[in-house]
Write a protein that holds these residues in place. Sequence first.
Motif, short mmCIF file in Angstrom:
data_model
loop_
_atom_site.label_atom_id
_atom_site.label_comp_id
_atom_site.label_asym_id
_atom_site.label_seq_id
_atom_site.Cartn_x
_atom_site.Cartn_y
_atom_site.Cartn_z
N LYS A 135 4.27 4.47 0.00
CA LYS A 135 4.54 5.02 -1.33
C LYS A 135 6.04 5.18 -1.55
O LYS A 135 6.57 4.88 -2.63
CB LYS A 135 3.85 6.37 -1.49
CG LYS A 135 4.10 7.07 -2.84
CD LYS A 135 3.59 6.23 -4.01
CE LYS A 135 3.52 7.03 -5.30
NZ LYS A 135 4.82 7.61 -5.71
N TYR A 138 7.45 1.72 -2.19
CA TYR A 138 7.08 1.29 -3.54
C TYR A 138 8.00 1.94 -4.58
O TYR A 138 8.45 1.29 -5.53
CB TYR A 138 5.63 1.67 -3.80
CG TYR A 138 5.04 1.07 -5.07
CD1 TYR A 138 4.46 -0.20 -5.06
CD2 TYR A 138 5.06 1.78 -6.27
CE1 TYR A 138 3.92 -0.74 -6.21
CE2 TYR A 138 4.52 1.25 -7.42
CZ TYR A 138 3.95 -0.02 -7.40
OH TYR A 138 3.42 -0.56 -8.55
N ASP A 139 8.29 3.23 -4.39
CA ASP A 139 9.15 3.95 -5.33
C ASP A 139 10.60 3.46 -5.28
O ASP A 139 11.29 3.46 -6.31
CB ASP A 139 9.12 5.45 -5.05
CG ASP A 139 7.79 6.09 -5.41
OD1 ASP A 139 7.02 5.48 -6.18
OD2 ASP A 139 7.51 7.19 -4.91
N LEU A 201 -1.36 -1.21 1.53
CA LEU A 201 -0.44 -1.86 0.60
C LEU A 201 -1.08 -1.98 -0.78
O LEU A 201 -0.45 -1.70 -1.81
CB LEU A 201 -0.06 -3.24 1.12
CG LEU A 201 0.90 -3.30 2.31
CD1 LEU A 201 0.90 -4.70 2.92
CD2 LEU A 201 2.32 -2.92 1.89
N VAL A 204 -1.39 1.41 -2.65
CA VAL A 204 -0.14 1.88 -3.24
C VAL A 204 0.18 1.15 -4.54
O VAL A 204 0.83 1.70 -5.43
CB VAL A 204 1.02 1.73 -2.22
CG1 VAL A 204 2.37 1.93 -2.87
CG2 VAL A 204 0.84 2.72 -1.09
N PHE A 206 0.89 -2.58 -4.36
CA PHE A 206 1.53 -3.84 -4.06
C PHE A 206 0.59 -5.03 -4.31
O PHE A 206 -0.63 -4.92 -4.13
CB PHE A 206 2.01 -3.90 -2.61
CG PHE A 206 3.29 -3.16 -2.35
CD1 PHE A 206 4.49 -3.65 -2.84
CD2 PHE A 206 3.29 -1.98 -1.61
CE1 PHE A 206 5.68 -2.99 -2.60
CE2 PHE A 206 4.48 -1.31 -1.37
CZ PHE A 206 5.67 -1.81 -1.86
N CYS A 246 4.99 -8.82 0.03
CA CYS A 246 4.29 -8.34 -1.15
C CYS A 246 5.29 -7.96 -2.23
O CYS A 246 6.49 -7.87 -1.98
CB CYS A 246 3.38 -7.16 -0.79
SG CYS A 246 4.17 -5.85 0.13
N LYS A 248 6.08 -5.50 -5.89
CA LYS A 248 5.74 -4.35 -6.73
C LYS A 248 5.41 -4.84 -8.15
O LYS A 248 6.23 -5.55 -8.76
CB LYS A 248 6.92 -3.40 -6.79
CG LYS A 248 6.69 -2.19 -7.69
CD LYS A 248 7.84 -1.22 -7.60
CE LYS A 248 7.66 -0.04 -8.56
NZ LYS A 248 8.73 0.96 -8.43
#
Length: 248
Positions: A135, A138-139, A201, A204, A206, A246, A248
Amino acid sequence: MKNTEILKINKDGWDKVYEDFFSATSLPIYGPFAPTEDELTLFNDVSNKNILEIGCGSGHSLVYFAKKGANELWGLDLSTIQIETAQKLHTEKHIESYLFVSPMENDPGIPHSHFDIVFSIFALGWTTDLPKTLKNIYDYLKPGGSFIFSWEHPLYSRLSYEEGHFVARQSYISEGRSTKAWHGVPIVMHDRKLSTYINELINVGFCIKKIIEEYKAPVDEGEDDPEHWYSSHRARRVPPTFIIKCVK
């Protein structure tokens, strides 16, 4: 054992054995017996990109991207001495970088939606909290940004060499933690299935673009000792390294 206790054990361990891993497993190398970035080109053109490394170790992978014209270079690592080593290396090579001593589970003040690329080379599996770490990553990424990481293949660690044969030393299905004596110091490792990484993944947010589980023979492949951990005998049966890209 609490996560805070595990992080302390592993931090103390890495602070003691860091010299054994100076420049080890850094780009263009993803991991033992794996194709290199020069062969895979997963990162494509990184010129003018903002790049963050999770588990930056001695800082050599960030040097790799500095030579390729990256814009901003950031990194974090659990080990205080690893970060000090990386800072010294970057100073010697006249590279500007922003480095943090921090568990990857925590956000030490890294900007969000700032990075074109986040990557981790043989480090992500040390996390005590995979969902939280993913997470965070991702952010940190801009929309459309890429996350690329490598780690030891979960099946590889399940094999052992006994009396002339490779056997499954533990269940692949069971996940958990184990304390080991590693390079003479105690550390705590995490056993996770490959599907766990993939599913977390996805959870989250992705989008997975590529999964690589290839065996790449060394240029000079001799008959190494099958009892060695990273042995070509073992690697020809189960790949030691997996790589995932991956977006976003």
